[in-house]
Design a protein around this motif. Structure first.
Motif, PDB file in Angstrom:
ATOM      1  N   CYS A 127      -8.537  92.831  21.684  1.00 34.15           N
ATOM      2  CA  CYS A 127      -9.712  92.973  22.532  1.00 34.15           C
ATOM      3  C   CYS A 127     -10.138  91.593  23.014  1.00 34.15           C
ATOM      4  O   CYS A 127      -9.793  90.579  22.413  1.00 34.15           O
ATOM      5  N   SER A 138     -10.654  97.447  28.786  1.00 32.98           N
ATOM      6  CA  SER A 138     -11.134  98.095  27.571  1.00 32.98           C
ATOM      7  C   SER A 138     -12.413  97.412  27.100  1.00 32.98           C
ATOM      8  O   SER A 138     -12.745  96.306  27.529  1.00 32.98           O
ATOM      9  N   ASP A 139     -13.147  98.091  26.202  1.00 32.07           N
ATOM     10  CA  ASP A 139     -14.391  97.526  25.696  1.00 32.07           C
ATOM     11  C   ASP A 139     -14.163  96.160  25.079  1.00 32.07           C
ATOM     12  O   ASP A 139     -13.093  95.878  24.520  1.00 32.07           O
TER      13      ASP A 139
END
Length: 238
Positions: free
Chosen positions: A99, A129-130
């Motif tokens: 991430c 994505s987060d």
């Protein structure tokens, strides 16, 4: 786990990996920097840097004039991720769990998505994505560490350093909260900000604080200044 700080003229990243991951993919909390990526970015909208920007960041007009435009920087960075076997070089498909992390929600959530609009390209799938808002995580850690405790030095919980109430948790203040000050390098330099963000996350991991995405990314969000086909409505930016 790439850590990013994204002024529009610079794309700096520190890549961290767990040192002690076992065969099941679990780690015990040791992170280390394994590589860095840095590129300046040549602006295509309002390409002339202001004196304020140069004074704040240290980025010069000559540096951005000779830098690649944003789509090329994305391609270079895609190669960096592929080199580290995080994505497939041909398709961009994720090959490993990772991430992006940044100071506050703005860098990836807002700035990168906005720049993709201006550059007339879709945000790549590996980017949307987060993400982890490190500033928020440090604030949560500090609130938990000092909850119900006297703020004096005699009774302060181990490792929790006092902060003034109702202040913005700048990177230097976050470093202070975790006992990691001083800031290393030049504040507001993208690469130096990124290196200090990495220091924060390494320390949070060492203390056993759970690190997980906490900021959603909406690549389809529209702002009022967005015109048609990547056009910026100048009336919103006098």
């Amino acid at each position: 786990m790439p850590f990013m700080r994204v002024p529009k003229q610079e794309w700096p990243v520190c890549l961290l990996r767990w040192k002690d991951r076992d065969i099941k993919g679990k780690a015990r909390g040791e992170l280390e920097v394994v590589d860095e990526f840095r590129s300046f970015v040549r602006p295509t909208w309002r390409p002339q840097l202001s004196e304020f920007c140069t004074t704040l960041t240290g980025i010069t007009q000559e540096q951005v004039d000779h830098a690649p435009p944003f789509p090329e920087v994305l391609e270079h960075f895609r190669g960096f991720l592929a080199k580290h076997q995080l994505i497939d070089a041909a398709t961009g498909r994720r090959l490993a769990r990772f991430c992006f992390c940044s100071d506050g929600p703005y860098d990836v959530r807002d700035f990168v998505v906005k720049q993709c609009f201006i550059s007339k390209i879709a945000p790549p799938a590996w980017l949307i994505s987060d993400v982890v808002d490190v500033r928020r995580v440090v604030g949560e850690w500090h609130a938990n560490a000092t909850a119900g405790a006297d703020r004096s030095a005699e009774r302060r919980p181990s490792g929790a350093f006092p902060l003034p109430r109702r202040v913005t948790l700048s990177i230097p203040r976050q470093l202070h909260a975790l006992g990691l000050e001083p800031f290393e390098g030049r504040p507001h330099s993208g690469i130096d900000d990124t290196r200090n963000i990495a220091r924060l996350v390494v320390e949070l991991a060492r203390r056993g604080w759970k690190l997980e995405p906490n900021t959603p990314i909406n690549p389809n969000r529209r702002w009022p200044w967005m015109g048609k086909r990547g056009r910026v409505l100048e009336e919103y930016y006098p």
